[in-house]
Motif scaffolding. Structure first.
Motif, PDB file in Angstrom:
ATOM      1  N   THR A  77       6.480   8.305  -8.335  1.00  0.00           N
ATOM      2  CA  THR A  77       6.662   8.419  -6.791  1.00  0.00           C
ATOM      3  C   THR A  77       6.898   7.029  -6.350  1.00  0.00           C
ATOM      4  O   THR A  77       6.593   5.994  -7.158  1.00  0.00           O
ATOM      5  CB  THR A  77       5.302   9.032  -6.291  1.00  0.00           C
ATOM      6  N   GLN A 116       0.746  -1.330   0.020  1.00  0.00           N
ATOM      7  CA  GLN A 116       0.098   0.132  -0.021  1.00  0.00           C
ATOM      8  C   GLN A 116       1.004   1.334  -0.038  1.00  0.00           C
ATOM      9  O   GLN A 116       0.669   2.329  -0.855  1.00  0.00           O
ATOM     10  CB  GLN A 116      -1.017  -0.078   1.388  1.00  0.00           C
ATOM     11  N   LYS A 117       1.830   1.053   0.755  1.00  0.00           N
ATOM     12  CA  LYS A 117       2.981   2.324   0.956  1.00  0.00           C
ATOM     13  C   LYS A 117       4.144   2.142   1.321  1.00  0.00           C
ATOM     14  O   LYS A 117       4.285   0.755   1.798  1.00  0.00           O
ATOM     15  CB  LYS A 117       2.360   3.219   2.049  1.00  0.00           C
ATOM     16  N   ASP A 170       6.443   9.729   0.208  1.00  0.00           N
ATOM     17  CA  ASP A 170       5.551  10.247  -0.488  1.00  0.00           C
ATOM     18  C   ASP A 170       4.640  11.220   0.380  1.00  0.00           C
ATOM     19  O   ASP A 170       4.001  12.239  -0.254  1.00  0.00           O
ATOM     20  CB  ASP A 170       4.559   9.505  -1.447  1.00  0.00           C
ATOM     21  N   SER A 171       4.507  11.131   1.905  1.00  0.00           N
ATOM     22  CA  SER A 171       3.923  11.795   2.559  1.00  0.00           C
ATOM     23  C   SER A 171       4.574  13.216   3.177  1.00  0.00           C
ATOM     24  O   SER A 171       4.152  14.109   3.708  1.00  0.00           O
ATOM     25  CB  SER A 171       3.237  11.356   3.509  1.00  0.00           C
ATOM     26  N   THR A 202       4.592   5.635  -4.484  1.00  0.00           N
ATOM     27  CA  THR A 202       3.199   5.006  -4.651  1.00  0.00           C
ATOM     28  C   THR A 202       2.936   4.639  -6.322  1.00  0.00           C
ATOM     29  O   THR A 202       2.847   3.469  -6.311  1.00  0.00           O
ATOM     30  CB  THR A 202       2.137   5.978  -4.379  1.00  0.00           C
ATOM     31  N   THR A 203       3.476   5.405  -7.090  1.00  0.00           N
ATOM     32  CA  THR A 203       3.229   4.752  -8.469  1.00  0.00           C
ATOM     33  C   THR A 203       4.156   3.967  -8.894  1.00  0.00           C
ATOM     34  O   THR A 203       3.744   2.892  -9.877  1.00  0.00           O
ATOM     35  CB  THR A 203       3.377   6.219  -9.408  1.00  0.00           C
ATOM     36  N   SER A 219       3.410   0.690  -5.388  1.00  0.00           N
ATOM     37  CA  SER A 219       1.968   0.270  -4.697  1.00  0.00           C
ATOM     38  C   SER A 219       1.103  -1.008  -5.623  1.00  0.00           C
ATOM     39  O   SER A 219       1.271  -0.870  -6.672  1.00  0.00           O
ATOM     40  CB  SER A 219       0.953   1.337  -4.725  1.00  0.00           C
TER      41      SER A 219
END
Length: 291
Positions: free
Chosen positions: A132, A33-34, A82-83, A134-135, A138
């Protein structure tokens, strides 16, 4: 410790690897997920000269730090997330902290290449690229070999990295248990029924946290024995507890658990038996009932 020689050169070791679910390492259940990356004890006179690329087990390659900082000495820890709310700057001092993945420059004037065997095609973090963490990662099954390619791409001074680590937040798999038997049970007889655990995904189930099947037998049925490949059993009074740490892929089932029970001579004409499954990285507890 990873060492980086003076001048344009690959680090040693190159790549540095983290095993998940291979080479004796534990599986991670579910899918990613992350993902965050931590660089601990980076000691460099000029971090601008260093490039960092993460390669996943499926070959996805992502440059998450490049041309960051300036010629001032840096000693500290960096987290890429990413956060995060900011990114490290180009041609400015670097401080320990949590940053957005950052890659500056990827044009012909600033060749962004890594010595073999690193991938020669990879995605870039902003502002050079748009990828990122994520991209890039994930939804991926995390199990396999993760590789960090660290290189001194310019004529920079030597450097060292104490260690690196990955932190995963997982999409947990969903498990369910199916109970079944053939024909009718007879009072005063030994009978058998089965429990089958299914992994509905995403990703593998199992690993450090065992899959746990719990069957609390109703009055009239007394557990005698249990069997099933890969399962460990404990029978205590009316409770049968079965555990396994073996992984199983999404869309597959664990080997069935076969329970032998003694049906009391005075057992009622109809009984309901419920079993539950939990653990194994699952995000749910599922209960099934057999009549």
């Amino acid at each position: 410790t990873i060492t980086i020689s003076n001048g344009a050169a690959a680090a040693n070791p190159y790549p540095s690897v983290i095993y998940i679910g291979t080479n004796g390492a534990t599986f991670l259940p579910g899918t990613i997920q992350k993902l965050t990356i931590t660089l601990t004890g980076l000691d460099a006179q000029d971090t601008q000269d260093l490039g960092f690329m993460l390669v996943a087990p499926n070959g996805a390659a992502y440059e998450f730090m490049s041309f960051v900082g300036n010629g001032n000495h840096f000693l500290g820890n960096l987290v890429f997330d990413d956060s995060a709310v900011s990114r490290p700057l180009f041609n400015a001092g670097l401080a320990s902290g949590t940053y957005l993945p950052t890659s500056y420059f990827c044009d012909t004037a600033h060749p962004d290449t890594y010595p073999l065997p690193a991938p020669q095609t990879f995605n870039y973090a902003a502002p050079c690229g748009t990828a990122t963490l994520t991209t890039g990662f994930s939804g991926m099954i995390p199990d396999g070999t993760w590789s960090l390619y660290l290189a001194n791409r310019l004529s920079g001074p030597a450097a060292t990295l104490g260690s690196w680590s990955l932190n995963f937040t997982e999409n947990p798999p969903s498990l369910n248990v199916i109970t079944s038997h053939s024909g009718n049970f007879c009072q005063g007889q030994m009978e058998q029924y089965s429990l089958t655990v299914q992994n509905n995904g995403p990703g593998f189930s199992g690993g450090t946290v065992p899959v746990i099947v719990t069957d609390v037998l109703p009055a009239g049925l007394t557990p005698v024995s249990a069997s099933g490949s890969g399962w460990n059993y404990v029978i205590s009074a009316q409770v049968v507890t079965c555990t396994t740490t073996n992984p199983t892929a999404a869309g597959t089932s664990y080997p069935p658990i076969n329970l032998t029970v003694n049906v009391a001579a005075n057992a009622p004409g109809s009984v309901n038996n419920s079993a539950s499954v939990s653990g194994g990285g699952a995000g749910n507890t599922n209960v099934a009932t057999v009549n």
